[in-house]
Design a protein around this motif. Sequence first.
Motif, short mmCIF file in Angstrom:
data_model
loop_
_atom_site.label_atom_id
_atom_site.label_comp_id
_atom_site.label_asym_id
_atom_site.label_seq_id
_atom_site.Cartn_x
_atom_site.Cartn_y
_atom_site.Cartn_z
N ARG A 1 -0.70 9.54 -5.56
CA ARG A 1 -0.41 8.12 -5.75
C ARG A 1 -0.26 7.76 -7.23
O ARG A 1 0.64 7.00 -7.62
CB ARG A 1 -1.51 7.26 -5.10
CG ARG A 1 -1.32 7.02 -3.61
CD ARG A 1 -2.27 5.95 -3.11
NE ARG A 1 -3.64 6.43 -3.07
CZ ARG A 1 -4.20 6.99 -2.00
NH1 ARG A 1 -3.52 7.11 -0.88
NH2 ARG A 1 -5.46 7.39 -2.04
N GLU A 2 -1.14 8.32 -8.05
CA GLU A 2 -1.08 8.02 -9.48
C GLU A 2 0.23 8.53 -10.09
O GLU A 2 0.88 7.84 -10.88
CB GLU A 2 -2.28 8.65 -10.20
CG GLU A 2 -2.31 8.36 -11.70
CD GLU A 2 -3.52 8.97 -12.39
OE1 GLU A 2 -3.59 8.86 -13.62
OE2 GLU A 2 -4.37 9.57 -11.69
N ASP B 1 3.40 6.47 -8.93
CA ASP B 1 3.51 5.18 -9.62
C ASP B 1 4.43 4.22 -8.85
O ASP B 1 5.36 3.63 -9.41
CB ASP B 1 4.04 5.39 -11.04
CG ASP B 1 3.88 4.15 -11.91
OD1 ASP B 1 3.03 3.30 -11.57
OD2 ASP B 1 4.62 4.03 -12.91
N GLU C 1 4.65 -0.84 3.46
CA GLU C 1 4.06 0.44 3.05
C GLU C 1 5.13 1.44 2.60
O GLU C 1 6.23 1.51 3.14
CB GLU C 1 3.26 1.03 4.22
CG GLU C 1 2.47 2.27 3.87
CD GLU C 1 1.56 2.68 5.03
OE1 GLU C 1 0.52 3.29 4.78
OE2 GLU C 1 1.92 2.39 6.19
N THR D 1 5.32 5.55 2.36
CA THR D 1 4.63 6.76 2.83
C THR D 1 5.17 7.96 2.06
O THR D 1 6.39 8.16 1.97
CB THR D 1 4.85 6.97 4.33
OG1 THR D 1 4.32 5.84 5.04
CG2 THR D 1 4.14 8.22 4.81
N PRO E 1 -4.88 12.87 -2.43
CA PRO E 1 -3.99 11.70 -2.30
C PRO E 1 -4.00 10.81 -3.53
O PRO E 1 -2.96 10.25 -3.89
CB PRO E 1 -4.57 10.99 -1.07
CG PRO E 1 -5.20 12.07 -0.26
CD PRO E 1 -5.78 13.02 -1.28
N ARG F 1 0.84 -1.20 0.00
CA ARG F 1 0.00 0.00 0.00
C ARG F 1 0.87 1.25 0.00
O ARG F 1 2.04 1.22 0.37
CB ARG F 1 -0.95 0.02 1.20
CG ARG F 1 -0.24 -0.12 2.53
CD ARG F 1 -1.25 -0.24 3.68
NE ARG F 1 -0.58 -0.50 4.95
CZ ARG F 1 -0.26 -1.71 5.39
NH1 ARG F 1 -0.56 -2.78 4.66
NH2 ARG F 1 0.35 -1.87 6.54
N VAL F 2 0.24 2.37 -0.41
CA VAL F 2 0.92 3.67 -0.46
C VAL F 2 0.04 4.68 0.27
O VAL F 2 -1.13 4.86 -0.08
CB VAL F 2 1.14 4.13 -1.92
CG1 VAL F 2 1.81 5.50 -1.94
CG2 VAL F 2 1.97 3.11 -2.68
N SER F 3 0.59 5.32 1.29
CA SER F 3 -0.17 6.34 2.02
C SER F 3 0.38 7.72 1.69
O SER F 3 1.57 7.88 1.42
CB SER F 3 -0.09 6.08 3.53
OG SER F 3 1.24 6.23 4.00
N VAL F 4 -0.51 8.71 1.71
CA VAL F 4 -0.14 10.09 1.34
C VAL F 4 -0.61 11.03 2.44
O VAL F 4 -1.74 10.92 2.93
CB VAL F 4 -0.79 10.49 0.00
CG1 VAL F 4 -0.42 11.93 -0.36
CG2 VAL F 4 -0.37 9.53 -1.11
#
Length: 264
Positions: A76-77, A80, A118, A120, A72, A61-64
């Motif tokens: 995330r897009e 990449d 993750e 971040t 966010p 997962r990727v958190s912003v």
Amino acid sequence: MVGSTTAERGERKRESSGPPPVRRFGRRRLRLIIASAVVLMFLGSGAFWLLYGSDLVRVERVSVSGTGVLTPAQVREAADVPLGEQLISVDTEAIEARLAKALPRIDTVDVIRSWPHEITLKVTERTPVLLIHQAGKFIEVDDEGVRFATVSKAPEGVAQLKLEASASGSTAASLRRFGEDRLTREAVRVAGALPDSVARATRSVKVRSYDDISLELADGRTVDWGSSEKNARKGRTLTALMKAEPRARHFDVSVPTAPASSGS
């Protein structure tokens, strides 16, 4: 005395027989070193497998955090981040480069491996200090002079640039000497140095020449600022002058050691 001495010599001879204590200690130390090396080798192999071969530390997962205007999902897009890749193998510098190219509104971003699954992204967005009105839209400019976004609606509380230098008349010499880009940068420097209370009240920053910059406040009051030199001192002087003369309609801090106010 002689018999006693001979017995003592025999006793010492018996005590000294066998390997020296130092040599026995050396063999024990060697065995300990070898055993430690074997243990470290296995631990190193295990750590290498865990970081590079195991499914236990892959990106899931990727958190912003830190976004304001951006979402966010946009971050995330643009980032990449390769989901499923080993966390240790993720190229954080490449992620930063992709974000800087795709989203110039981002000033800085910290890409952090949050073990075990993750990535971040801690984002800091650029803050506009000045707007340039162009073709019915507004170009946002930050305090470093970076033009980072074009929006259809002017953000509240951000001053607009009014470049009033012309190729003829009294302002022509300044325009020829410094050029439009330099004069715009000087206006940005002034806008970025304004005290918060003044910045929020400033409707426009007018530039007629390098040393003739002024402010128009939302309530109709005006400020002669002069050049962008001694900005911090001028800001402090203006704040004090506005408190001392709350009914004044015009302030002059172009020479901060000799400020003036007028009107009521």
